[in-house]
Design an enzyme around this catalytic site. Structure first.
Site, PDB file in Angstrom:
ATOM      1  N   TYR A 178       5.258 -12.359   4.389  1.00  0.00           N
ATOM      2  CA  TYR A 178       4.118 -11.712   3.732  1.00  0.00           C
ATOM      3  C   TYR A 178       3.784 -12.502   2.480  1.00  0.00           C
ATOM      4  O   TYR A 178       4.539 -12.507   1.513  1.00  0.00           O
ATOM      5  CB  TYR A 178       4.483 -10.259   3.417  1.00  0.00           C
ATOM      6  CG  TYR A 178       3.456  -9.435   2.687  1.00  0.00           C
ATOM      7  CD1 TYR A 178       2.128  -9.837   2.530  1.00  0.00           C
ATOM      8  CD2 TYR A 178       3.818  -8.197   2.143  1.00  0.00           C
ATOM      9  CE1 TYR A 178       1.209  -9.059   1.866  1.00  0.00           C
ATOM     10  CE2 TYR A 178       2.908  -7.398   1.475  1.00  0.00           C
ATOM     11  CZ  TYR A 178       1.604  -7.835   1.338  1.00  0.00           C
ATOM     12  OH  TYR A 178       0.690  -7.052   0.670  1.00  0.00           O
ATOM     13  N   THR A 213       0.822  -1.206   0.000  1.00  0.00           N
ATOM     14  CA  THR A 213       0.000   0.000   0.000  1.00  0.00           C
ATOM     15  C   THR A 213       0.855   1.255   0.000  1.00  0.00           C
ATOM     16  O   THR A 213       0.426   2.313  -0.466  1.00  0.00           O
ATOM     17  CB  THR A 213      -0.948  -0.015   1.214  1.00  0.00           C
ATOM     18  OG1 THR A 213      -1.599  -1.288   1.271  1.00  0.00           O
ATOM     19  CG2 THR A 213      -1.997   1.077   1.137  1.00  0.00           C
ATOM     20  N   LYS A 235       1.852 -12.381   7.454  1.00  0.00           N
ATOM     21  CA  LYS A 235       0.688 -11.691   6.913  1.00  0.00           C
ATOM     22  C   LYS A 235       0.140 -12.576   5.806  1.00  0.00           C
ATOM     23  O   LYS A 235       0.781 -12.751   4.770  1.00  0.00           O
ATOM     24  CB  LYS A 235       1.071 -10.311   6.364  1.00  0.00           C
ATOM     25  CG  LYS A 235      -0.087  -9.568   5.704  1.00  0.00           C
ATOM     26  CD  LYS A 235       0.350  -8.237   5.117  1.00  0.00           C
ATOM     27  CE  LYS A 235      -0.809  -7.560   4.397  1.00  0.00           C
ATOM     28  NZ  LYS A 235      -0.421  -6.272   3.777  1.00  0.00           N
ATOM     29  N   ILE A 255      -3.277  -6.564   9.094  1.00  0.00           N
ATOM     30  CA  ILE A 255      -2.459  -5.509   8.483  1.00  0.00           C
ATOM     31  C   ILE A 255      -3.341  -4.929   7.388  1.00  0.00           C
ATOM     32  O   ILE A 255      -3.584  -5.566   6.362  1.00  0.00           O
ATOM     33  CB  ILE A 255      -1.113  -6.048   7.974  1.00  0.00           C
ATOM     34  CG1 ILE A 255      -0.308  -6.601   9.167  1.00  0.00           C
ATOM     35  CG2 ILE A 255      -0.329  -4.939   7.261  1.00  0.00           C
ATOM     36  CD1 ILE A 255       1.034  -7.208   8.809  1.00  0.00           C
TER      37      ILE A 255
END
EC number: 4.3.3.7
Length: 290
Positions: free
Chosen positions: A132, A44, A160, A202
């Site tokens: 992740y 992001t 994540k 997250i």
């Protein structure tokens, strides 16, 4: 170690450059509204289109502005293991609480390659590391069995899970037990994942609704499952709207509509289409965000 609502904060730009003033304001906005931790330079945060100097500068700005009020986690993943080690070392020097390491993208490594990649980083830098997994963007899926192999490393503390699959997240939790913490990487399944044992999220949506996402995870931890469930359902529409185009285009557009920062993104991302912007604006009005 980490828990609750962790925002994957955007990197605001102004005429092509990182907008430090707006970034600092966004950090304060998050902390003032109950965010538990901040990820700088995640997906992001457009980490893939920041150069090395910018990347580390964004981490420094977020860390400095947080002033120890909440933990700061730095995105330091790369499709080059050596580069990931370098960024992780630099982030540790800045003083962050941990790092977030996306799976190597484009290279399409095998599960053994992924295991060796993450082990090399964990061996090289002593800092809490969060795996992740986001195969929809990277082209490779970090399988539960590989996560279980990595979970025994003292520096690998969490993952994540952004497959969007409650089944895969559950398999990770079943295989790893308390060896590794799991976080939802998709706002739309935070509550069900926490019901299975995830420690929080997250979040993309927390960029624009930090209090609501924080309230959801807080309610869960307080044992008020009905409140958490209702907040999950209440935020579903806006969370889905954050993905009507490639992240972070919608969330940056939303922040611009709220007057928080520019909607500027870096190529090859492009501004949101007029039709989708109209849809997003209508949804934001429903939520009284604008």
């Amino acid at each position: 170690m980490f828990k609750g609502s962790i925002v994957a904060i955007v990197t605001p730009f102004n005429n092509g450059a990182v907008d430090e003033k707006k970034l600092r304001e966004l950090v304060d906005f998050q902390i003032e509204n109950g965010t538990d931790a901040i990820v700088a330079c995640g997906t992001t945060g457009e980490s893939s289109t920041l150069d090395n100097e910018e990347h580390l500068n964004v981490i420094k700005i977020v860390f400095d502005q947080a002033k120890g009020r909440v933990p700061v986690i730095a995105g330091t993943g790369s499709n080059s293991t050596a580069e990931a080690i370098h960024l992780t070392r630099e982030a540790k020097e800045i003083g962050v609480a941990g790092v977030l390491l996306v799976t190597p993208y484009y290279n399409k490594p095998t599960q053994e390659g992924l295991y060796l990649h993450y082990t090399a980083i964990a061996d090289a830098v002593e800092i809490p590391q969060i795996l992740y997994n986001v195969p929809g963007r990277t082209g490779v899926n970090l399988l539960p069995e590989t996560v279980a192999r990595l979970a025994g490393h003292k520096n690998i503390v969490a993952i994540k899970e952004a497959t969007g699959s409650l089944q895969q997240a559950s398999e990770v939790m079943a295989l790893c037990g308390d060896q590794i913490d799991v976080f939802s990487g998709d706002d739309f399944i935070t509550f069900p994942m926490m019901a299975c044992g995830a420690k929080g999220v997250i979040s993309v949506t927390a960029n624009i609704m930090p209090k609501a996402i924080g309230d959801l995870t807080d309610a869960f931890y307080a044992g008020d499952l009905e409140k958490a469930r209702q907040l999950h359902l209440d935020t579903l529409k806006i969370s889905n709207a954050m993905f009507i185009e490639s992240n972070p285009v919608p969330v940056k557009t939303a922040l611009a509509l709220m007057g928080k920062c520019s909607d500027e993104v870096r190529l090859p991302l492009a501004p949101m289409s007029a039709a989708n912007k109209a849809k997003l604006e209508a949804i934001m009005k429903e939520y009284k965000l604008i």
